[in-house]
Design an enzyme around this catalytic site. Structure first.
Site, PDB file in Angstrom:
ATOM      1  N   GLU A 160      10.976 -14.884  20.227  1.00  0.00           N
ATOM      2  CA  GLU A 160       9.818 -14.085  20.649  1.00  0.00           C
ATOM      3  C   GLU A 160       8.555 -14.939  20.556  1.00  0.00           C
ATOM      4  O   GLU A 160       8.343 -15.620  19.569  1.00  0.00           O
ATOM      5  CB  GLU A 160       9.708 -12.844  19.756  1.00  0.00           C
ATOM      6  CG  GLU A 160       8.578 -11.920  20.130  1.00  0.00           C
ATOM      7  CD  GLU A 160       8.609 -11.537  21.593  1.00  0.00           C
ATOM      8  OE1 GLU A 160       9.646 -11.051  22.071  1.00  0.00           O
ATOM      9  OE2 GLU A 160       7.586 -11.730  22.280  1.00  0.00           O
ATOM     10  N   LYS A 219      11.573 -22.598  20.032  1.00  0.00           N
ATOM     11  CA  LYS A 219      10.674 -21.671  19.332  1.00  0.00           C
ATOM     12  C   LYS A 219       9.919 -22.394  18.213  1.00  0.00           C
ATOM     13  O   LYS A 219       8.693 -22.276  18.101  1.00  0.00           O
ATOM     14  CB  LYS A 219      11.490 -20.498  18.761  1.00  0.00           C
ATOM     15  CG  LYS A 219      10.713 -19.577  17.867  1.00  0.00           C
ATOM     16  CD  LYS A 219       9.563 -18.880  18.581  1.00  0.00           C
ATOM     17  CE  LYS A 219       8.596 -18.271  17.590  1.00  0.00           C
ATOM     18  NZ  LYS A 219       7.458 -17.641  18.215  1.00  0.00           N
ATOM     19  N   CYS A 275       3.853 -17.115  10.563  1.00  0.00           N
ATOM     20  CA  CYS A 275       4.822 -18.019  11.179  1.00  0.00           C
ATOM     21  C   CYS A 275       4.455 -19.493  11.273  1.00  0.00           C
ATOM     22  O   CYS A 275       5.337 -20.339  11.115  1.00  0.00           O
ATOM     23  CB  CYS A 275       5.175 -17.499  12.563  1.00  0.00           C
ATOM     24  SG  CYS A 275       6.077 -15.948  12.436  1.00  0.00           S
TER      25      CYS A 275
HETATM   26  P1  NAD Z   1       8.870  -8.320   9.137  1.00  0.00           P
HETATM   27  O1  NAD Z   1       9.021  -8.756   7.737  1.00  0.00           O
HETATM   28  O2  NAD Z   1       7.637  -7.591   9.571  1.00  0.00           O
HETATM   29  O3  NAD Z   1      10.114  -7.368   9.510  1.00  0.00           O
HETATM   30  C1  NAD Z   1      11.443  -7.658   9.215  1.00  0.00           C
HETATM   31  C2  NAD Z   1      12.153  -6.343   8.899  1.00  0.00           C
HETATM   32  O4  NAD Z   1      13.563  -6.585   8.837  1.00  0.00           O
HETATM   33  C3  NAD Z   1      11.773  -5.719   7.548  1.00  0.00           C
HETATM   34  O5  NAD Z   1      11.230  -4.418   7.767  1.00  0.00           O
HETATM   35  C4  NAD Z   1      13.115  -5.639   6.773  1.00  0.00           C
HETATM   36  O6  NAD Z   1      13.237  -4.478   5.979  1.00  0.00           O
HETATM   37  C5  NAD Z   1      14.123  -5.641   7.906  1.00  0.00           C
HETATM   38  N1  NAD Z   1      15.487  -6.046   7.562  1.00  0.00           N
HETATM   39  C6  NAD Z   1      15.890  -7.075   6.777  1.00  0.00           C
HETATM   40  N2  NAD Z   1      17.247  -7.118   6.744  1.00  0.00           N
HETATM   41  C7  NAD Z   1      17.699  -6.109   7.542  1.00  0.00           C
HETATM   42  C8  NAD Z   1      18.993  -5.644   7.924  1.00  0.00           C
HETATM   43  N3  NAD Z   1      20.101  -6.253   7.514  1.00  0.00           N
HETATM   44  N4  NAD Z   1      19.062  -4.585   8.747  1.00  0.00           N
HETATM   45  C9  NAD Z   1      17.956  -3.965   9.203  1.00  0.00           C
HETATM   46  N5  NAD Z   1      16.709  -4.361   8.886  1.00  0.00           N
HETATM   47  C10 NAD Z   1      16.585  -5.419   8.059  1.00  0.00           C
HETATM   48  O7  NAD Z   1       9.083  -9.618  10.020  1.00  0.00           O
HETATM   49  P2  NAD Z   1       8.478  -9.919  11.499  1.00  0.00           P
HETATM   50  O8  NAD Z   1       7.073 -10.371  11.404  1.00  0.00           O
HETATM   51  O9  NAD Z   1       8.834  -8.792  12.406  1.00  0.00           O
HETATM   52  O10 NAD Z   1       9.325 -11.209  11.884  1.00  0.00           O
HETATM   53  C11 NAD Z   1      10.696 -11.106  12.202  1.00  0.00           C
HETATM   54  C12 NAD Z   1      11.134 -12.427  12.796  1.00  0.00           C
HETATM   55  O11 NAD Z   1      10.427 -12.658  14.026  1.00  0.00           O
HETATM   56  C13 NAD Z   1      10.855 -13.644  11.916  1.00  0.00           C
HETATM   57  O12 NAD Z   1      11.914 -14.554  12.064  1.00  0.00           O
HETATM   58  C14 NAD Z   1       9.589 -14.221  12.505  1.00  0.00           C
HETATM   59  O13 NAD Z   1       9.499 -15.610  12.301  1.00  0.00           O
HETATM   60  C15 NAD Z   1       9.767 -13.927  13.981  1.00  0.00           C
HETATM   61  N6  NAD Z   1       8.520 -13.813  14.747  1.00  0.00           N
HETATM   62  C16 NAD Z   1       7.449 -13.135  14.225  1.00  0.00           C
HETATM   63  C17 NAD Z   1       6.286 -13.000  14.991  1.00  0.00           C
HETATM   64  C18 NAD Z   1       5.086 -12.249  14.458  1.00  0.00           C
HETATM   65  O14 NAD Z   1       4.084 -12.226  15.142  1.00  0.00           O
HETATM   66  N7  NAD Z   1       5.144 -11.635  13.284  1.00  0.00           N
HETATM   67  C19 NAD Z   1       6.244 -13.506  16.290  1.00  0.00           C
HETATM   68  C20 NAD Z   1       7.367 -14.163  16.795  1.00  0.00           C
HETATM   69  C21 NAD Z   1       8.504 -14.301  16.011  1.00  0.00           C
HETATM   70  C1  UGA Z   2       1.652 -17.379  16.810  1.00  0.00           C
HETATM   71  C2  UGA Z   2       1.934 -17.874  18.230  1.00  0.00           C
HETATM   72  O1  UGA Z   2       0.698 -17.904  18.956  1.00  0.00           O
HETATM   73  C3  UGA Z   2       2.942 -16.961  18.935  1.00  0.00           C
HETATM   74  O2  UGA Z   2       3.267 -17.501  20.214  1.00  0.00           O
HETATM   75  C4  UGA Z   2       4.204 -16.859  18.084  1.00  0.00           C
HETATM   76  O3  UGA Z   2       5.138 -15.961  18.675  1.00  0.00           O
HETATM   77  C5  UGA Z   2       3.844 -16.365  16.708  1.00  0.00           C
HETATM   78  O4  UGA Z   2       2.879 -17.280  16.107  1.00  0.00           O
HETATM   79  C6  UGA Z   2       5.005 -16.323  15.775  1.00  0.00           C
HETATM   80  O5  UGA Z   2       5.990 -17.003  15.964  1.00  0.00           O
HETATM   81  O6  UGA Z   2       4.843 -15.578  14.805  1.00  0.00           O
HETATM   82  P1  UGA Z   2       0.143 -15.484  15.748  1.00  0.00           P
HETATM   83  O7  UGA Z   2       0.394 -16.235  14.489  1.00  0.00           O
HETATM   84  O8  UGA Z   2       0.390 -14.028  15.776  1.00  0.00           O
HETATM   85  O9  UGA Z   2       1.029 -16.113  16.928  1.00  0.00           O
HETATM   86  O10 UGA Z   2      -1.371 -15.688  16.207  1.00  0.00           O
HETATM   87  P2  UGA Z   2      -2.163 -16.931  16.846  1.00  0.00           P
HETATM   88  O11 UGA Z   2      -3.057 -16.402  17.880  1.00  0.00           O
HETATM   89  O12 UGA Z   2      -1.277 -18.026  17.240  1.00  0.00           O
HETATM   90  O13 UGA Z   2      -3.075 -17.400  15.634  1.00  0.00           O
HETATM   91  C7  UGA Z   2      -2.515 -18.051  14.508  1.00  0.00           C
HETATM   92  C8  UGA Z   2      -3.635 -18.546  13.618  1.00  0.00           C
HETATM   93  O14 UGA Z   2      -4.321 -19.632  14.234  1.00  0.00           O
HETATM   94  C9  UGA Z   2      -4.710 -17.500  13.319  1.00  0.00           C
HETATM   95  O15 UGA Z   2      -5.119 -17.611  11.970  1.00  0.00           O
HETATM   96  C10 UGA Z   2      -5.836 -17.873  14.251  1.00  0.00           C
HETATM   97  O16 UGA Z   2      -7.088 -17.444  13.804  1.00  0.00           O
HETATM   98  C11 UGA Z   2      -5.720 -19.383  14.250  1.00  0.00           C
HETATM   99  N1  UGA Z   2      -6.283 -20.034  15.439  1.00  0.00           N
HETATM  100  C12 UGA Z   2      -5.770 -19.783  16.665  1.00  0.00           C
HETATM  101  C13 UGA Z   2      -7.323 -20.937  15.279  1.00  0.00           C
HETATM  102  O17 UGA Z   2      -7.794 -21.187  14.162  1.00  0.00           O
HETATM  103  N2  UGA Z   2      -7.838 -21.565  16.395  1.00  0.00           N
HETATM  104  C14 UGA Z   2      -7.320 -21.319  17.648  1.00  0.00           C
HETATM  105  O18 UGA Z   2      -7.838 -21.949  18.607  1.00  0.00           O
HETATM  106  C15 UGA Z   2      -6.279 -20.418  17.781  1.00  0.00           C
END
Ligand code: NAD
Ligand code: UGA
Length: 462
Positions: A160, A219, A275
């Site tokens: 994602e 990713k 992340c």
């Molecule tokens: P999160 O901690 O918000 O959510 C994860 C959820 O999974 C928790 O609510 C937990 O209770 C649940 N869980 C754990 N084990 C489980 C199981 N066996 N069955 C059902 N539920 C279970 O995490 P998130 O921010 O949603 O991130 C999830 C993944 O996506 C991570 O690998 C992260 O790196 C990736 N990711 C996150 C973002 C972001 O913006 N947060 C963006 C892209 C990718």
């Molecule tokens: C980031 C990536 O942008 C997503 O593509 C990815 O899916 C996600 O991580 C993930 O894997 O979790 P996110 O962390 O939600 O998304 O937000 P960003 O907009 O990337 O910002 C990350 C951090 O960088 C923030 O603290 C932001 O303030 C900072 N940032 C961003 C800067 O300091 N300068 C910039 O120019 C851009």
């Protein structure tokens, strides 16, 4: 194979919003999001969603109760699904081999085990969590070894790329959808089945298909490249401050080169979020595991630069306030890791507040979205003792209260509302000289100077 029923394990920041979007765009598919965390599921079923994202409430409400369901009945949801997204957390491992760098895959493994236990027939398993390259092999092995019903599985990778704060827009109109699958007829059939789900709203040319390992690795690499740009511009911000150059002008000048591009060149107090750091450390660990020490050191330096940017900002505040902040009131505007989210994971603000209170400062925090309990939890987690939180940290729901009697004001998150505060009123409320430390370069500096503030702006020479 036509997908009629989808289940998602993990109702977090990614699972909830991504599945809500799929349900909204594919009314013919039943989407069930499950999690063992009852509180989270209850929140998804309420008007107070557990995730704040502009536009998300509308997307959820358009499908919830129709073809979108949130439940803790994980087994039933798996049993009923043709395709299962694994969207559980993959935090940095805090113990044992690879501690502090490797991804902790215990939730992935527990998800694979329960899928194997419950499944019958054929299922497509989709890794949406961010994981180290080759994790699909481990999932396949667990599934194959633990199914007692003769169920068959195809594992796909579909990372994602949404960013928090813009999740709905990112999902509605993604730059690309990436899907990796096994290079076999069954693997390609599964891959095409998932392509057809996204094709309900994403143009086919934006759906990139690759082998499993390229997708998994891409990713980590995407996040590493994005974070590297921020560390690069932040390293230059220090040079700008030292020389009288203006980092925003430098960003504009270099970003106009189409080979560099203008995005992700905004200097800040350091990147945060759940992340970037985690995924770079994961990449570092992978490089080390394959004996690529130089590649590991290269990526490690992106995190080192980010840590330096956070501590440098605190040092600037302490030095400017006549080398001591002991007993001084510092108003902190913004605690979320970026604007338009209530998420504080790895927010630079956590480290900055911790370091300020370590200097005996009294910190008053205002953030429009982050609840008091979250701030307390975050500070405790980075080692701020409870009594220090009780005595030296105040949290307020009003920015003017935060600034009242303050020696200095620091902006740590780029919330739009901070740009339009009544700075004349704030100047009146603060002690003099009234110092402003703009860690996001968002405030109207000329106005502040005219009002009599002493200003420091990240990346701007004085
Ligand atoms: P999160 O901690 O918000 O959510 C994860 C959820 O999974 C928790 O609510 C937990 O209770 C649940 N869980 C754990 N084990 C489980 C199981 N066996 N069955 C059902 N539920 C279970 O995490 P998130 O921010 O949603 O991130 C999830 C993944 O996506 C991570 O690998 C992260 O790196 C990736 N990711 C996150 C973002 C972001 O913006 N947060 C963006 C892209 C990718
Ligand atoms: C980031 C990536 O942008 C997503 O593509 C990815 O899916 C996600 O991580 C993930 O894997 O979790 P996110 O962390 O939600 O998304 O937000 P960003 O907009 O990337 O910002 C990350 C951090 O960088 C923030 O603290 C932001 O303030 C900072 N940032 C961003 C800067 O300091 N300068 C910039 O120019 C851009």
């Amino acid at each position: 194979m036509k997908i009629q029923s989808i289940c998602c394990l993990g109702a977090g920041y990614v699972g909830g919003p991504t599945m809500a979007m799929i349900a909204a765009k594919c009314p013919g598919i039943t989407v069930t999001v499950c999690d063992m965390n009852q509180q989270r599921i209850d929140a998804w079923n309420s008007d107070e969603l557990p995730v704040y994202e502009p536009g998300l409430q509308e997307v959820v409400e358009s499908a919830r109760g129709r073809n979108l369901h949130f439940t803790t009945d994980i087994r039933a949801a798996i049993a009923a699904a043709d395709l299962i997204f694994v969207c559980v957390g993959t935090p940095t491992k805090s113990y044992g081999i690879g501690a502090g760098r490797a991804a902790d895959l215990r939730y992935i493994e527990s998800a694979a085990r329960i899928i194997a236990e419950v499944s019958e027939g054929h299922k497509i398993i989709v890794e949406k969590s961010t994981i180290p390259v080759k994790t699909a092999t481990a999932i396949q092995a667990i599934l194959a070894a633990n199914s007692s019903t003769g169920a068959t599985f195809q594992v796909l990778s579909n990372p994602e790329f949404l960013a928090e704060g813009t999740a709905v827009a990112d999902m509605e109109n993604p730059d690309r959808i990436l899907i990796g699958g096994e290079q076999t007829p069954d693997g390609q059939a599964a891959l095409e089945a998932l392509v057809s789900v996204y094709a309900n709203w994403v143009p086919r040319e934006k759906i990139i298909t690759t082998n499993l390992w390229s997708s998994e690795l891409s990713k980590l690499v995407a996040n590493a490249f994005l974070a590297q740009r921020i560390s690069s511009i932040n390293s230059i911000s220090a040079l700008c401050e030292a020389t009288g150059a203006d980092v925003d002008e430098v960003s504009r000048a270099i970003g106009a080169d189409s080979r560099i591009g203008p995005k992700f060149l905004k200097s800040s107090v350091g990147f945060g979020g759940s992340c970037f750091q985690k995924d770079i450390l994961n990449l570092v660990y992978l490089c080390e595991s394959f004996n690529l020490a130089e590649a590991a050191a290269y990526w490690r330096s992106v995190v080192t630069m980010n840590d330096w940017q956070k501590s440098r900002f605190v040092e600037k505040i302490v030095r400017t306030l006549f080398n001591t902040v002991s007993g001084k009131r510092i108003a902190v505007l913004g605690f979320a890791f970026k604007k338009d989210t209530n998420d504080t994971r790895e927010s630079a603000a956590i480290h900055i507040v911790r370091n300020l209170v370590a200097e005996n400062a009294h910190v008053i925090i205002y953030d429009p979205r982050v609840p008091v309990e979250t701030i307390h939890r975050d500070l405790l987690e980075v080692g701020v003792p409870q009594d220090i939180i009780d005595f030296n940290v105040e949290i307020t729901s009003d920015p003017y209260t935060a600034c009242s009697g303050a020696h200095a004001l620091a902006t740590l998150t780029e919330w739009d509302e901070f740009r339009n505060l009544d700075f004349a009123r704030i100047h009146d409320l603060m002690l003099k000289p009234a110092f402003v430390f703009d860690g996001r370069a968002i405030l109207p500096t000329a106005t502040l100077k005219a009002l009599g503030f002493e200003t420091f702006v990240i990346g701007k020479g004085q």
